[in-house]
Design a protein around this motif. Structure first.
Motif, PDB file in Angstrom:
ATOM      1  N   ASP A  32       1.011  -1.051  -0.052  1.00  0.00           N
ATOM      2  CA  ASP A  32       0.142  -0.057  -0.063  1.00  0.00           C
ATOM      3  C   ASP A  32       0.955   1.349   0.050  1.00  0.00           C
ATOM      4  O   ASP A  32       1.415   1.657   1.050  1.00  0.00           O
ATOM      5  N   ILE A  33       1.328   1.824  -1.327  1.00  0.00           N
ATOM      6  CA  ILE A  33       2.291   2.962  -1.305  1.00  0.00           C
ATOM      7  C   ILE A  33       1.660   3.914  -2.109  1.00  0.00           C
ATOM      8  O   ILE A  33       0.629   3.576  -3.080  1.00  0.00           O
ATOM      9  N   ASP A  34       1.812   5.254  -2.124  1.00  0.00           N
ATOM     10  CA  ASP A  34       1.609   6.210  -2.950  1.00  0.00           C
ATOM     11  C   ASP A  34       2.273   6.204  -4.194  1.00  0.00           C
ATOM     12  O   ASP A  34       3.595   6.095  -4.108  1.00  0.00           O
ATOM     13  N   GLU A  35       1.705   5.929  -5.339  1.00  0.00           N
ATOM     14  CA  GLU A  35       2.599   5.744  -6.522  1.00  0.00           C
ATOM     15  C   GLU A  35       2.716   7.363  -7.234  1.00  0.00           C
ATOM     16  O   GLU A  35       3.052   7.361  -8.506  1.00  0.00           O
ATOM     17  N   THR A  36       2.380   8.296  -6.756  1.00  0.00           N
ATOM     18  CA  THR A  36       2.127   9.507  -7.264  1.00  0.00           C
ATOM     19  C   THR A  36       3.588  10.027  -7.745  1.00  0.00           C
ATOM     20  O   THR A  36       4.467   9.900  -6.858  1.00  0.00           O
ATOM     21  N   PRO A  37       3.936  10.314  -8.863  1.00  0.00           N
ATOM     22  CA  PRO A  37       5.287  10.793  -9.128  1.00  0.00           C
ATOM     23  C   PRO A  37       5.563  12.203  -8.640  1.00  0.00           C
ATOM     24  O   PRO A  37       4.834  13.200  -8.373  1.00  0.00           O
ATOM     25  N   PHE A  38       7.058  12.218  -8.171  1.00  0.00           N
ATOM     26  CA  PHE A  38       7.414  13.540  -7.622  1.00  0.00           C
ATOM     27  C   PHE A  38       7.511  14.599  -8.741  1.00  0.00           C
ATOM     28  O   PHE A  38       7.676  14.169 -10.080  1.00  0.00           O
ATOM     29  N   PRO A  39       7.571  15.879  -8.652  1.00  0.00           N
ATOM     30  CA  PRO A  39       7.589  16.730  -9.336  1.00  0.00           C
ATOM     31  C   PRO A  39       9.020  16.791 -10.090  1.00  0.00           C
ATOM     32  O   PRO A  39       9.887  16.426  -9.509  1.00  0.00           O
ATOM     33  N   GLU A  42      12.222  11.925 -13.218  1.00  0.00           N
ATOM     34  CA  GLU A  42      12.254  11.371 -14.557  1.00  0.00           C
ATOM     35  C   GLU A  42      11.715   9.791 -14.478  1.00  0.00           C
ATOM     36  O   GLU A  42      11.526   9.142 -13.216  1.00  0.00           O
ATOM     37  N   PRO A  43      11.257   9.316 -15.505  1.00  0.00           N
ATOM     38  CA  PRO A  43      10.607   8.032 -15.587  1.00  0.00           C
ATOM     39  C   PRO A  43      11.407   6.841 -14.906  1.00  0.00           C
ATOM     40  O   PRO A  43      10.859   6.040 -14.040  1.00  0.00           O
ATOM     41  N   ILE A  44      12.751   6.730 -14.964  1.00  0.00           N
ATOM     42  CA  ILE A  44      13.691   5.824 -14.658  1.00  0.00           C
ATOM     43  C   ILE A  44      13.807   5.999 -13.237  1.00  0.00           C
ATOM     44  O   ILE A  44      13.535   4.978 -12.507  1.00  0.00           O
ATOM     45  N   GLU A  45      13.838   7.259 -12.607  1.00  0.00           N
ATOM     46  CA  GLU A  45      13.917   7.505 -11.149  1.00  0.00           C
ATOM     47  C   GLU A  45      12.703   7.037 -10.586  1.00  0.00           C
ATOM     48  O   GLU A  45      12.604   6.229  -9.535  1.00  0.00           O
ATOM     49  N   LEU A  46      11.469   7.355 -11.116  1.00  0.00           N
ATOM     50  CA  LEU A  46      10.237   7.012 -10.506  1.00  0.00           C
ATOM     51  C   LEU A  46      10.100   5.445 -10.306  1.00  0.00           C
ATOM     52  O   LEU A  46       9.607   5.023  -9.381  1.00  0.00           O
ATOM     53  N   VAL A  75       6.533   5.114 -21.652  1.00  0.00           N
ATOM     54  CA  VAL A  75       6.927   6.438 -21.935  1.00  0.00           C
ATOM     55  C   VAL A  75       6.950   6.636 -23.418  1.00  0.00           C
ATOM     56  O   VAL A  75       7.535   5.893 -24.154  1.00  0.00           O
ATOM     57  N   LEU A  76       6.109   7.553 -23.709  1.00  0.00           N
ATOM     58  CA  LEU A  76       6.007   8.009 -25.444  1.00  0.00           C
ATOM     59  C   LEU A  76       6.435   9.532 -25.259  1.00  0.00           C
ATOM     60  O   LEU A  76       5.596  10.316 -24.626  1.00  0.00           O
ATOM     61  N   ASN A  77       7.383   9.980 -26.339  1.00  0.00           N
ATOM     62  CA  ASN A  77       7.677  11.272 -26.126  1.00  0.00           C
ATOM     63  C   ASN A  77       7.838  12.041 -24.886  1.00  0.00           C
ATOM     64  O   ASN A  77       7.306  13.033 -24.718  1.00  0.00           O
ATOM     65  N   ASN A  78       8.585  11.325 -23.801  1.00  0.00           N
ATOM     66  CA  ASN A  78       8.628  11.850 -22.753  1.00  0.00           C
ATOM     67  C   ASN A  78       7.534  11.915 -21.756  1.00  0.00           C
ATOM     68  O   ASN A  78       7.717  12.552 -20.839  1.00  0.00           O
ATOM     69  N   GLN A  79       6.667  11.528 -22.162  1.00  0.00           N
ATOM     70  CA  GLN A  79       5.321  11.436 -21.534  1.00  0.00           C
ATOM     71  C   GLN A  79       5.051  10.238 -20.943  1.00  0.00           C
ATOM     72  O   GLN A  79       5.060   9.070 -21.565  1.00  0.00           O
ATOM     73  N   ILE A  80       4.660   9.795 -19.546  1.00  0.00           N
ATOM     74  CA  ILE A  80       4.312   8.622 -19.119  1.00  0.00           C
ATOM     75  C   ILE A  80       2.544   8.336 -19.557  1.00  0.00           C
ATOM     76  O   ILE A  80       1.899   9.122 -19.331  1.00  0.00           O
ATOM     77  N   VAL A 102       7.823   3.341 -28.488  1.00  0.00           N
ATOM     78  CA  VAL A 102       7.514   3.459 -27.122  1.00  0.00           C
ATOM     79  C   VAL A 102       8.427   2.870 -26.107  1.00  0.00           C
ATOM     80  O   VAL A 102       8.894   1.596 -26.341  1.00  0.00           O
ATOM     81  N   THR A 103       8.802   3.475 -25.009  1.00  0.00           N
ATOM     82  CA  THR A 103       9.904   2.843 -24.013  1.00  0.00           C
ATOM     83  C   THR A 103       9.274   2.399 -22.839  1.00  0.00           C
ATOM     84  O   THR A 103       8.534   3.506 -22.127  1.00  0.00           O
ATOM     85  N   PHE A 104       9.645   1.113 -22.177  1.00  0.00           N
ATOM     86  CA  PHE A 104       8.928   0.879 -21.130  1.00  0.00           C
ATOM     87  C   PHE A 104      10.328   0.521 -20.221  1.00  0.00           C
ATOM     88  O   PHE A 104      11.023  -0.049 -20.597  1.00  0.00           O
ATOM     89  N   TYR A 105       9.969   0.991 -19.037  1.00  0.00           N
ATOM     90  CA  TYR A 105      11.188   0.867 -17.907  1.00  0.00           C
ATOM     91  C   TYR A 105      10.579  -0.128 -16.807  1.00  0.00           C
ATOM     92  O   TYR A 105       9.538   0.429 -16.202  1.00  0.00           O
ATOM     93  N   THR A 106      11.177  -1.349 -16.802  1.00  0.00           N
ATOM     94  CA  THR A 106      10.610  -1.882 -15.567  1.00  0.00           C
ATOM     95  C   THR A 106      11.703  -2.215 -14.566  1.00  0.00           C
ATOM     96  O   THR A 106      12.906  -2.493 -14.641  1.00  0.00           O
ATOM     97  N   SER A 107      11.242  -1.897 -13.237  1.00  0.00           N
ATOM     98  CA  SER A 107      12.272  -1.982 -12.327  1.00  0.00           C
ATOM     99  C   SER A 107      12.200  -3.089 -11.494  1.00  0.00           C
ATOM    100  O   SER A 107      11.091  -3.740 -11.344  1.00  0.00           O
ATOM    101  N   LEU A 108      13.331  -3.431 -10.601  1.00  0.00           N
ATOM    102  CA  LEU A 108      13.125  -4.506  -9.886  1.00  0.00           C
ATOM    103  C   LEU A 108      14.083  -4.280  -8.629  1.00  0.00           C
ATOM    104  O   LEU A 108      15.146  -3.800  -8.543  1.00  0.00           O
ATOM    105  N   CYS A 109      13.497  -4.726  -7.467  1.00  0.00           N
ATOM    106  CA  CYS A 109      14.252  -4.312  -6.221  1.00  0.00           C
ATOM    107  C   CYS A 109      14.063  -5.689  -5.331  1.00  0.00           C
ATOM    108  O   CYS A 109      12.813  -6.116  -5.047  1.00  0.00           O
ATOM    109  N   VAL A 110      15.239  -6.338  -4.788  1.00  0.00           N
ATOM    110  CA  VAL A 110      15.132  -7.549  -3.991  1.00  0.00           C
ATOM    111  C   VAL A 110      15.570  -6.901  -2.838  1.00  0.00           C
ATOM    112  O   VAL A 110      16.851  -6.780  -2.742  1.00  0.00           O
TER     113      VAL A 110
END
Length: 194
Positions: A32-39, A42-46, A75-80, A102-110
């Protein structure tokens, strides 16, 4: 050596199915987390931040477990492009993607509750869409109804016919969980996969 208790920090049926390809025993718990991007985030950071937050949200209450967090942005043209949710929004997204890359960034944290440094991986996948007619878009959406998928398609289903090419180091990343990177991390942590 006993296998650690593994938790997938996700409610995604796609991620559960992917993880079940390489692990027989794991638990899935929705973070249960807030997934709102910070101002100005960048998509990779998000995606990296959200994977970490998902994993840590579960690890705090399950300190004995190894927790897998993952997230994805399209991400399409720098828009999520988020999950469309409706037919109208999905039509709008696929029209925008037609003929585009279109670029998809998929993250992983273990991680577990004792980890101080968060080791997060982000896998980029480029999807080149062919030119799509309005009729094809509507027909596709009616058949597959991918309204819970970022970018309005499922590449593991009929969505594959929308593309000219996919470029990725890890084909499962596009579905939502990069299994090559995950298997590498789990082996490093002593988890026996085969």
């Amino acid at each position: 050596m006993p296998q650690p208790h593994i938790i997938l920090a996700s409610s995604s049926p796609y991620r559960k199915e992917l993880l079940s390809r390489i692990l027989e025993n794991f638990e899935a718990i929705s973070p249960d987390i807030d997934e709102t991007p910070f101002p100005d985030e960048e998509p990779i950071e998000l995606v990296a931040r959200l994977a970490q937050q998902k994993a840590l949200a579960i690890a705090v209450s399950h300190p004995e477990a190894l927790v897998i967090g993952s997230d994805q942005v399209c991400v399409l043209n720098n828009q999520i492009l988020g999950k469309p949710g409706t037919m109208d929004k999905a039509i709008e997204q696929l029209k925008a993607c037609s003929g585009q890359t279109v670029t998809f960034y998929t993250s992983l944290c273990v991680t577990n509750a004792n980890e101080t440094a968060q080791n997060t991986t982000v896998v980029a996948t480029k999807v080149r869409f062919r030119q799509l007619s309005d009729k094809e878009i509507i027909s596709y959406l009616e058949k597959e109804q991918p309204f819970d998928c970022a970018g309005s398609f499922k590449c593991e289903g009929l969505g594959i016919v929308l593309f000219e090419a996919i470029e990725s180091k890890d084909p499962t990343a596009l579905i939502g969980l990069p299994l090559i990177a995950l298997a590498t991390k789990l082996r490093e942590l002593g988890v026996q996969l085969i």
